[in-house]
Design a protein around this motif. Structure first.
Motif, PDB file in Angstrom:
ATOM      1  N   PHE A  99       1.195  12.177  -3.108  1.00 31.56           N
ATOM      2  CA  PHE A  99       1.829  11.368  -4.141  1.00 31.56           C
ATOM      3  C   PHE A  99       3.339  11.260  -3.949  1.00 31.56           C
ATOM      4  O   PHE A  99       3.913  10.170  -4.077  1.00 31.56           O
ATOM      5  CB  PHE A  99       1.525  11.931  -5.536  1.00 31.56           C
ATOM      6  CG  PHE A  99       2.187  11.136  -6.636  1.00 31.56           C
ATOM      7  CD1 PHE A  99       1.713   9.882  -6.970  1.00 31.56           C
ATOM      8  CD2 PHE A  99       3.296  11.636  -7.311  1.00 31.56           C
ATOM      9  CE1 PHE A  99       2.328   9.130  -7.971  1.00 31.56           C
ATOM     10  CE2 PHE A  99       3.915  10.893  -8.301  1.00 31.56           C
ATOM     11  CZ  PHE A  99       3.430   9.638  -8.631  1.00 31.56           C
ATOM     12  N   ARG A 100       4.004  12.357  -3.623  1.00 30.01           N
ATOM     13  CA  ARG A 100       5.467  12.295  -3.474  1.00 30.01           C
ATOM     14  C   ARG A 100       5.897  11.388  -2.330  1.00 30.01           C
ATOM     15  O   ARG A 100       6.789  10.539  -2.506  1.00 30.01           O
ATOM     16  CB  ARG A 100       6.032  13.708  -3.321  1.00 30.01           C
ATOM     17  CG  ARG A 100       6.017  14.497  -4.621  1.00 30.01           C
ATOM     18  CD  ARG A 100       6.753  15.807  -4.486  1.00 30.01           C
ATOM     19  NE  ARG A 100       6.749  16.552  -5.740  1.00 30.01           N
ATOM     20  CZ  ARG A 100       7.343  17.730  -5.910  1.00 30.01           C
ATOM     21  NH1 ARG A 100       7.981  18.306  -4.890  1.00 30.01           N
ATOM     22  NH2 ARG A 100       7.293  18.330  -7.083  1.00 30.01           N
ATOM     23  N   PRO A 101       5.298  11.524  -1.138  1.00 31.79           N
ATOM     24  CA  PRO A 101       5.690  10.566  -0.096  1.00 31.79           C
ATOM     25  C   PRO A 101       5.345   9.127  -0.450  1.00 31.79           C
ATOM     26  O   PRO A 101       6.083   8.202  -0.089  1.00 31.79           O
ATOM     27  CB  PRO A 101       4.929  11.044   1.146  1.00 31.79           C
ATOM     28  CG  PRO A 101       3.912  12.020   0.665  1.00 31.79           C
ATOM     29  CD  PRO A 101       4.438  12.590  -0.595  1.00 31.79           C
ATOM     30  N   LEU A 102       4.245   8.919  -1.172  1.00 30.73           N
ATOM     31  CA  LEU A 102       3.914   7.571  -1.625  1.00 30.73           C
ATOM     32  C   LEU A 102       5.002   7.041  -2.551  1.00 30.73           C
ATOM     33  O   LEU A 102       5.467   5.895  -2.388  1.00 30.73           O
ATOM     34  CB  LEU A 102       2.578   7.596  -2.359  1.00 30.73           C
ATOM     35  CG  LEU A 102       2.131   6.267  -2.979  1.00 30.73           C
ATOM     36  CD1 LEU A 102       1.564   5.340  -1.923  1.00 30.73           C
ATOM     37  CD2 LEU A 102       1.093   6.514  -4.085  1.00 30.73           C
ATOM     38  N   GLY A 110       0.283  10.421   2.112  1.00 33.20           N
ATOM     39  CA  GLY A 110       0.879   9.456   1.197  1.00 33.20           C
ATOM     40  C   GLY A 110       0.624   8.015   1.572  1.00 33.20           C
ATOM     41  O   GLY A 110       1.268   7.114   1.027  1.00 33.20           O
ATOM     42  N   SER A 111      -0.319   7.763   2.468  1.00 30.48           N
ATOM     43  CA  SER A 111      -0.651   6.388   2.853  1.00 30.48           C
ATOM     44  C   SER A 111      -1.736   5.833   1.941  1.00 30.48           C
ATOM     45  O   SER A 111      -2.672   6.547   1.571  1.00 30.48           O
ATOM     46  CB  SER A 111      -1.136   6.346   4.302  1.00 30.48           C
ATOM     47  OG  SER A 111      -0.123   6.752   5.194  1.00 30.48           O
ATOM     48  N   LEU A 112      -1.599   4.565   1.602  1.00 28.94           N
ATOM     49  CA  LEU A 112      -2.643   3.857   0.880  1.00 28.94           C
ATOM     50  C   LEU A 112      -3.774   3.561   1.865  1.00 28.94           C
ATOM     51  O   LEU A 112      -3.566   2.873   2.870  1.00 28.94           O
ATOM     52  CB  LEU A 112      -2.090   2.554   0.317  1.00 28.94           C
ATOM     53  CG  LEU A 112      -0.984   2.691  -0.737  1.00 28.94           C
ATOM     54  CD1 LEU A 112      -0.070   1.473  -0.725  1.00 28.94           C
ATOM     55  CD2 LEU A 112      -1.588   2.857  -2.120  1.00 28.94           C
ATOM     56  N   VAL A 113      -4.940   4.128   1.614  1.00 25.88           N
ATOM     57  CA  VAL A 113      -6.060   3.939   2.546  1.00 25.88           C
ATOM     58  C   VAL A 113      -6.440   2.464   2.539  1.00 25.88           C
ATOM     59  O   VAL A 113      -6.753   1.890   1.493  1.00 25.88           O
ATOM     60  CB  VAL A 113      -7.259   4.824   2.150  1.00 25.88           C
ATOM     61  CG1 VAL A 113      -8.441   4.576   3.091  1.00 25.88           C
ATOM     62  CG2 VAL A 113      -6.844   6.297   2.190  1.00 25.88           C
ATOM     63  N   ASP A 114      -6.408   1.856   3.716  1.00 24.53           N
ATOM     64  CA  ASP A 114      -6.541   0.405   3.794  1.00 24.53           C
ATOM     65  C   ASP A 114      -7.990  -0.046   3.939  1.00 24.53           C
ATOM     66  O   ASP A 114      -8.351  -1.132   3.500  1.00 24.53           O
ATOM     67  CB  ASP A 114      -5.717  -0.117   4.974  1.00 24.53           C
ATOM     68  CG  ASP A 114      -5.635  -1.632   5.003  1.00 24.53           C
ATOM     69  OD1 ASP A 114      -5.346  -2.226   3.954  1.00 24.53           O
ATOM     70  OD2 ASP A 114      -5.878  -2.217   6.072  1.00 24.53           O
ATOM     71  N   ASP A 115      -8.834   0.775   4.554  1.00 27.59           N
ATOM     72  CA  ASP A 115     -10.200   0.357   4.834  1.00 27.59           C
ATOM     73  C   ASP A 115     -11.169   1.056   3.891  1.00 27.59           C
ATOM     74  O   ASP A 115     -10.810   2.008   3.187  1.00 27.59           O
ATOM     75  CB  ASP A 115     -10.555   0.682   6.287  1.00 27.59           C
ATOM     76  CG  ASP A 115     -11.594  -0.264   6.883  1.00 27.59           C
ATOM     77  OD1 ASP A 115     -12.162  -1.090   6.130  1.00 27.59           O
ATOM     78  OD2 ASP A 115     -11.841  -0.181   8.097  1.00 27.59           O
TER      79      ASP A 115
END
Length: 398
Positions: free
Chosen positions: A299-302, A355-360
């Motif tokens: 969450f923090r890196p996001l 913190g990456s939004l999972v794209d798939d």
């Protein structure tokens, strides 16, 4: 699962869960769908803009690209076979000025790679389709359609029960025990046994996975998508579906205008962090849900990466004037006073530990369990193909 007649518990009564159940019962398996709400399609499935997506946006070769393109075709076929209202008006993705042209050209390349029929238009040609649109160029995406996904889900539920399956409403899963031969699922109503469990719980999918003994590599972070609709006096400003060129770094499509099958024109959604997994308004806040979000390592890196984008979305959420200004980039004649609030939805977006939004689309597996851990849009479009994918995976590995 090579021998017909095994028993399966499907957790979740949205369109993905019912599509999986339908695929299984059609193959001759014994299925019980467990849904905590009193109706099917209560959350993501019943709170979206009802678009049959074409598969335009997604990385070529990804599950989203493959299953969305195939799913758009199978969804239209399903609707035709079962007399479910739908149509295929196509949509415009517009570049309001020259700064978006390169990104629009990349979308055209993706369309070709994904097998999506699309035509490049000049601004003048785009206005032949949508007279009130302002743009220098556009893609006319021919295979985009419209449908009521809640109606599709209800039909799937009817088919499941007609084929001998059960849809247990008002049953909340409280515990899952996996053994060498199957699963034991406790609910607040009773205790169920099956050979296999399939988790399609959407907003709560990571929690169901943890109940099943997994330590998922993602966490569901809820993003509320807020909608307006145009008042009848201004609805003729939009004939069909008008989208902006999306930000390639985000799995959101930006606020857009969509005329539904009932001729209501919806505007939105934006994307703001929700205070609860079922947080359909600013006033709906659940401490447990917020704690789940802010304590997740990603969450923090996001937040550091997207704080400016998040602040802009919050400002637009709180100001009808700002929301209207974003829409006027597409349709300059749209007045602020034409907008009136419509029901919101919540997107179940998976975030990884970095913190990456999972794209798939994203799945996890144990010997007796399959968990669908990221299935936001275009999952409704792709639902029948997601179901085939899951059942083929079970067949190959069980």
């Amino acid at each position: 699962m090579s021998t017909p007649g095994i028993s399966v518990i499907v957790v979740g009564g949205g369109i993905v869960g019912l599509a999986v159940a339908h695929e299984l019962t059609t193959a001759g398996h014994r299925v019980r769908v467990v849904e905590k709400e009193a109706t099917v399609a209560a959350h993501q499935t019943g709170r979206n803009s009802g678009v049959i997506h074409s598969g335009l946006y997604y990385r070529p070769g990804s599950l989203k690209a493959r299953l969305c393109v195939a799913g758009a075709a199978s969804m239209k076929q399903f609707a035709a076979e079962h007399d479910i209202a739908h149509d295929v008006p196509g949509k415009l993705v517009v570049a309001p000025d020259h700064r978006q042209v390169d990104a629009l050209q990349e979308l055209e390349r993706r369309a070709r790679a994904n097998g999506v029929p699309a035509t490049w238009l000049t601004g003048e040609q785009a206005r032949d389709i949508e007279p009130h649109v302002s743009c220098v160029a556009a893609l006319h995406v021919h295979s985009t359609g419209r449908i009521d996904y809640a109606e599709v889900t209800r039909k799937l539920a009817d088919l499941v029960t007609a084929q001998g399956g059960e849809v247990l409403l008002g049953h909340q899963v409280t515990r899952i025990t996996e053994t060498s031969s199957g699963v034991l699922v406790g609910t607040d109503q009773d205790e169920l046994r099956a050979d296999v469990l399939v988790n399609c719980a959407g907003l709560h999918s990571d929690r169901i996975a943890r109940l099943g003994g997994l330590d998922p590599d993602v966490r569901i972070v809820p993003f509320r998508g807020e909608y307006y609709e145009l008042d009848p006096a201004h609805a003729d400003l939009v004939r069909g579906l008008v989208y902006p060129v999306p930000d390639p770094d985000l799995p959101f499509l930006g606020v857009h205008l969509t005329r539904g099958l009932d001729d209501t024109v919806h505007a939105g959604p934006n994307a703001v962090l929700a205070g609860a997994r079922e947080g359909y308004s600013w006033t709906t806040i659940r401490g447990r849900d917020l704690l789940d979000t802010v304590t997740w390592p990603g969450f923090r890196p996001l937040a550091r990466t997207y704080w400016k984008t998040g602040a802009a979305e919050v400002a637009r959420s709180l100001s009808r004037r700002r929301f209207a200004a974003a829409l006027r980039v597409l349709v300059p004649d749209l007045p602020t006073e034409a907008l009136r609030r419509a029901p919101a939805g919540v997107r179940a977006q998976a975030i990884d530990r970095a913190g990456s939004l999972v794209d798939d689309f994203h799945f996890a597996r144990t010997p007796q369990q399959v968990h669908v851990l990221n299935a936001p849009s275009p999952a409704a479009t792709a639902s029948l193909e997601i179901a085939k994918h899951i059942v083929a995976e079970l067949t190959a590995r069980t």
